[in-house]
Design a protein around this motif. Sequence first.
Motif, mmCIF file in Angstrom:
data_model
loop_
_atom_site.group_PDB
_atom_site.id
_atom_site.type_symbol
_atom_site.label_atom_id
_atom_site.label_comp_id
_atom_site.label_asym_id
_atom_site.label_seq_id
_atom_site.Cartn_x
_atom_site.Cartn_y
_atom_site.Cartn_z
ATOM 1 N N GLN A 130 14.843 30.957 -5.821
ATOM 2 C CA GLN A 130 16.229 30.484 -5.869
ATOM 3 C C GLN A 130 16.504 29.797 -7.215
ATOM 4 N N GLY A 131 15.521 29.043 -7.686
ATOM 5 C CA GLY A 131 15.643 28.406 -8.986
ATOM 6 C C GLY A 131 15.742 29.427 -10.106
ATOM 7 N N LEU A 132 14.963 30.488 -10.007
ATOM 8 C CA LEU A 132 15.024 31.559 -11.006
ATOM 9 C C LEU A 132 16.414 32.182 -11.056
ATOM 10 N N GLU A 133 16.981 32.439 -9.905
ATOM 11 C CA GLU A 133 18.323 33.017 -9.857
ATOM 12 C C GLU A 133 19.332 32.103 -10.552
ATOM 13 N N ALA A 134 19.203 30.799 -10.311
ATOM 14 C CA ALA A 134 20.104 29.845 -10.956
ATOM 15 C C ALA A 134 19.895 29.829 -12.465
ATOM 16 N N ALA A 135 18.639 29.889 -12.911
ATOM 17 C CA ALA A 135 18.348 29.895 -14.349
ATOM 18 C C ALA A 135 18.937 31.126 -15.025
ATOM 19 N N LEU A 170 0.867 -1.175 0.000
ATOM 20 C CA LEU A 170 0.000 0.000 0.000
ATOM 21 C C LEU A 170 0.902 1.222 0.000
ATOM 22 N N GLU A 171 0.728 2.082 -1.011
ATOM 23 C CA GLU A 171 1.593 3.251 -1.142
ATOM 24 C C GLU A 171 0.764 4.517 -1.299
ATOM 25 N N PHE A 172 1.199 5.558 -0.611
ATOM 26 C CA PHE A 172 0.686 6.904 -0.864
ATOM 27 C C PHE A 172 1.767 7.645 -1.630
ATOM 28 N N ASN A 173 1.384 8.224 -2.760
ATOM 29 C CA ASN A 173 2.348 8.909 -3.613
ATOM 30 C C ASN A 173 2.042 10.395 -3.699
ATOM 31 N N GLN A 174 3.084 11.202 -3.611
ATOM 32 C CA GLN A 174 2.961 12.631 -3.882
ATOM 33 C C GLN A 174 4.209 13.060 -4.644
ATOM 34 N N ASP A 175 3.982 13.615 -5.819
ATOM 35 C CA ASP A 175 5.085 13.988 -6.700
ATOM 36 C C ASP A 175 4.894 15.434 -7.133
ATOM 37 N N SER A 176 5.885 16.259 -6.907
ATOM 38 C CA SER A 176 5.812 17.672 -7.262
ATOM 39 C C SER A 176 6.986 18.048 -8.155
ATOM 40 N N HIS A 177 6.749 19.021 -9.019
ATOM 41 C CA HIS A 177 7.810 19.462 -9.935
ATOM 42 C C HIS A 177 7.554 20.896 -10.349
ATOM 43 N N LEU A 178 8.639 21.650 -10.505
ATOM 44 C CA LEU A 178 8.551 23.018 -11.011
ATOM 45 C C LEU A 178 9.722 23.262 -11.945
ATOM 46 N N GLY A 179 9.436 23.789 -13.123
ATOM 47 C CA GLY A 179 10.471 24.095 -14.101
ATOM 48 C C GLY A 179 10.410 25.549 -14.517
ATOM 49 N N ILE A 180 11.556 26.123 -14.804
ATOM 50 C CA ILE A 180 11.650 27.536 -15.188
ATOM 51 C C ILE A 180 12.549 27.652 -16.415
ATOM 52 N N ASN A 181 12.091 28.386 -17.415
ATOM 53 C CA ASN A 181 12.922 28.788 -18.543
ATOM 54 C C ASN A 181 12.976 30.309 -18.599
ATOM 55 N N GLY A 235 18.212 29.846 -20.072
ATOM 56 C CA GLY A 235 18.586 29.196 -18.826
ATOM 57 C C GLY A 235 17.425 28.366 -18.322
ATOM 58 N N THR A 236 17.711 27.142 -17.933
ATOM 59 C CA THR A 236 16.666 26.208 -17.505
ATOM 60 C C THR A 236 16.993 25.627 -16.138
ATOM 61 N N VAL A 237 15.972 25.563 -15.280
ATOM 62 C CA VAL A 237 16.128 24.957 -13.961
ATOM 63 C C VAL A 237 14.916 24.083 -13.686
ATOM 64 N N SER A 238 15.138 22.955 -13.043
ATOM 65 C CA SER A 238 14.068 22.043 -12.668
ATOM 66 C C SER A 238 14.247 21.653 -11.212
ATOM 67 N N ILE A 239 13.195 21.826 -10.407
ATOM 68 C CA ILE A 239 13.264 21.514 -8.980
ATOM 69 C C ILE A 239 12.005 20.771 -8.552
ATOM 70 N N ASN A 240 12.023 20.216 -7.344
ATOM 71 C CA ASN A 240 10.877 19.466 -6.829
ATOM 72 C C ASN A 240 10.210 20.125 -5.630
ATOM 73 N N ASP A 241 10.509 21.396 -5.421
ATOM 74 C CA ASP A 241 10.008 22.131 -4.264
ATOM 75 C C ASP A 241 9.047 23.215 -4.734
#
Length: 432
Positions: free
Chosen positions: A75-80, A42-53, A61-67
């Motif tokens: 912070q992801g935007l700054e990296a991108a 028995l599994e409960f799944n939660q999957d999140s993703h956010l991408g920025i171009n 510049g592209t960044v992909s995070i799971n938060d």
Amino acid sequence: MQTIAQKVIESASQAGANQAEVWSYNTIGNSLEVRNSELETLEFNQDSHLGINVYFNQSKGTVSINDLTETAALQGLEAACNIAKHTEPDPHSGLVDKERMATDFKDLSLDHPDDLTVEDMLEVAKIAESTALQAEHVKQSEGANFYSHRSLSCYANSHGFLGMNRTTRYSLSNVLIGQTDKGMLRDGYYTLGREYGDLLSPSAVGQEASRRIKRKLTQGSCPSGNYPVVFSPEVARGLWSHLLGALKGGALYQRSSFMLDKLGQQVLPQGISITEDPFLLKGLGSSNFDSDGVATQQRTIVDEGVLDGYFLSGYSARRLGLETTGNAGGIHNIIIKSDKTALDKILKELGTGLLVTEVMGQGVNIVTGNYSRGASGFWFENGEIKHYVQEITIAGNLEKMFQSIVALGDDIDNRSSILTGSVAIEQMTIAR
């Protein structure tokens, strides 16, 4: 998700980006497996993703995070933005023109949340399994699985476009083991849909899984040579996916497709057409917009056998000097149109050949079209199925195979975004 997307786009502009886009999704749900009437997992799944171009004068510049928090997104935007400073400009990069953004958001009936409890799911899986195990020819269960998930996705860009999708998906499957003199056999069946009420009953799933095992018990061999081959619906959709993949922009601009320069040419027999319909209610490939934000549309891909269109994103369209077709992120619902024939009639008309129910291996070359795969299925003679055969190879060339289609079955399988029945090919090479 909307607030974060808008904040990121606003901050990207303040950082000097000419354009920006943000996509995110969050999926939650439960899945369980029953074996021999006992809860196995028995599994409960939660999957999140956010991408920025972000785009600075076509440097991307592209960044992909799971938060999915605003702090992480910024912070992801700054990296991108930092990545874009070190990226060579690409004249084909950037957003699609604002005029192509979707503005009409139809209700496609994709979101059907249900108050199913774990106990409900468990009971459904147990019924599917117990129904199948009642048959004498079924020796054991490899498990019955139930899956229930709901997803929310968001896409936004600096054109001011913001689109949301809410979807649900339910599935029930049952896999069984049968015993023969030559060893063990495995088969099963599954049902899936956007709405729980659209699934087949658990007893029907169990009965179909049992039937599929039973038909394999009579085993035999087949001769090597050139014979008619019929692909069952489950295998046929994989066959069509090879053609559709060869029509995607990436394969075309990289010149790695057996369908290069075929626009306006006969690629299928006259009488067969392929259409794309993103607006099918409860469709597994339905959407009002693609992952560029471009409005999707109903259109014809193959018209009476003649190739009429490709599958292009904004980027691949620019590379090819064409217009986007609204297919960034993938292909939408595909409908194969033709006169349909019952499978038993197809077999009678072909006489002797192979009905393929499973293929294995990676022997498909999308550049040359060469096709060679391990297969199993049913040998038929005089239009009647004789026995199950396995450990054979079928081979041909995709371009010729598609032009040699002689019949399409009326046994349409709706468990995919490629809606097809059986596909009969005049002749392929079969080797033991």
